[in-house]
Write a protein that holds these residues in place. Structure first.
Motif, short mmCIF file in Angstrom:
data_model
loop_
_atom_site.label_atom_id
_atom_site.label_comp_id
_atom_site.label_asym_id
_atom_site.label_seq_id
_atom_site.Cartn_x
_atom_site.Cartn_y
_atom_site.Cartn_z
N ASP A 120 0.87 -1.17 0.00
CA ASP A 120 0.00 0.00 0.00
C ASP A 120 0.91 1.22 0.00
O ASP A 120 1.38 1.66 1.05
N ALA A 121 1.19 1.75 -1.19
CA ALA A 121 2.14 2.85 -1.31
C ALA A 121 1.60 4.17 -0.81
O ALA A 121 2.33 5.16 -0.74
N ARG A 122 0.32 4.19 -0.45
CA ARG A 122 -0.25 5.42 0.13
C ARG A 122 0.22 5.61 1.57
O ARG A 122 0.16 6.71 2.10
N VAL A 123 0.68 4.54 2.19
CA VAL A 123 1.20 4.60 3.55
C VAL A 123 2.71 4.73 3.48
O VAL A 123 3.39 3.91 2.86
N ARG A 124 3.25 5.76 4.11
CA ARG A 124 4.68 6.06 4.01
C ARG A 124 5.34 5.98 5.39
O ARG A 124 4.80 6.48 6.37
N VAL A 125 6.51 5.36 5.43
CA VAL A 125 7.31 5.24 6.65
C VAL A 125 8.73 5.68 6.32
O VAL A 125 9.35 5.15 5.39
N ALA A 126 9.24 6.65 7.08
CA ALA A 126 10.60 7.14 6.85
C ALA A 126 11.62 6.19 7.47
O ALA A 126 11.44 5.70 8.58
N HIS A 127 12.71 5.97 6.75
CA HIS A 127 13.73 5.00 7.16
C HIS A 127 15.10 5.66 7.02
O HIS A 127 15.44 6.17 5.95
#
Length: 299
Positions: A226-233
């Motif tokens: 789900d590319a609408r959900v973003r998590v910074a790494h």
């Protein structure tokens, strides 16, 4: 396994001398707006990062610590964290990731949209918001790996037979079925995780996420992003502090994956050539990685 608490999201974070980034990760998870717990699994850290986290969140009952007497590796530590977790959804999050406040709600909404979902990935980004590599991946078969290493995969839009392992960044559209997703943030319903027996503990570090995605698909579940959900790494604090250690286990993991799943491994000659090639690639990297480690130690 722990009792299944419907509606509770269990975040499992494995730490191994993860430094100051761990504190930022824990802060972000505990700020997520939903019913959650955070199982922090410590692989024998000696840098004081665990103690700083405990001091900062001593009164928060949602934080649970599991200490391992030695560094067991990522997959084994995840399995031990999942074994005491109580939620019906498991989120395996790297200790250098930052969770957005609405992460749990959005993940559970997506999982509820399709009961066949066994692994859910997200759009992992660099700190500046640029999509990271590896969010959408194909199985690393020998043919695909050679296409990627040789650069021929750049021609796959014209010749699909040359497709490599990496896929371009995901468009922020509908849920997309893929073969594998980024291990920086892996989301599984507990039922799928238990169905396949969790992570293969034969991997110490790297490729265990690819292995898990493969076995989940083999069990009849769907792997999707789900590319609408973003998590910074922050991209590999451990890799920067111990580059040779990480690279060695990465090459070991690739060899294990090849021998488990690639039909080419059944050919004795190809098996020998691939083994030699994997470790030759590692040996060629050693001087540069060693220099990088020395430079970091000198700072």
């Amino acid at each position: 396994m722990a009792a299944n608490d419907s509606g509770l999201t269990s975040f499992v974070v494995v730490a191994a001398d993860s430094g100051s980034l761990l504190g930022d990760c824990v802060d972000s998870v505990l700020a997520v707006a939903d019913a959650l717990e955070l199982v922090l699994v410590d692989n024998a850290s000696g840098d004081g990062s665990i103690e700083r986290v405990l001091d900062a969140h001593a009164q928060d009952a949602r934080l649970r610590l599991l200490r391992n007497p030695a560094n067991l590796g990522f997959g084994p530590a995840c399995n031990r964290g999942a074994a005491i977790a109580r939620g019906d959804v498991l989120v395996f999050l790297n200790p250098d990731c930052i969770a957005p406040r609405d992460l749990a709600v959005r993940l559970r909404t997506t999982l509820a949209s399709d009961p066949r979902l066994g692994v859910l990935g997200v759009q992992v980004t660099d700190p500046d918001g640029t999509p990271a590599r590896g969010n959408r991946r194909r199985e690393p078969t020998l043919r695909r790996a050679l296409a990627t290493l040789s650069g021929l995969a750049r021609l796959e839009s014209r010749w699909p037979a040359l497709q490599g392992v990496e896929m371009p960044p995901a468009p922020e559209g509908d849920l997309e079925t893929v073969e594998a997703v980024s291990g920086a943030c892996l989301v599984l319903p507990r039922i799928a995780f238990e169905r396949v027996g969790g992570f293969d503990e034969g991997y110490f570090l790297h490729a265990e996420d690819l292995d898990l995605c493969r076995r989940v698909r083999d069990a009849g579940f769907r792997v999707a992003i789900d590319a609408r959900v973003r998590v910074a790494h922050a991209q590999g604090g451990s890799s920067r502090s111990r580059p040779l250690f990480v690279a060695r286990h990465k090459h070991r993991g690739l060899w294990r994956y090849f021998t488990k799943f690639d039909p080419a491994a059944r050919n004795p000659l190809l098996r020998v050539l691939v083994r030699v090639g994997i470790w030759a690639h590692f040996v060629l990297q050693v001087p540069l990685l060693a220099l990088r480690g020395l430079r970091r130690a000198a700072r």
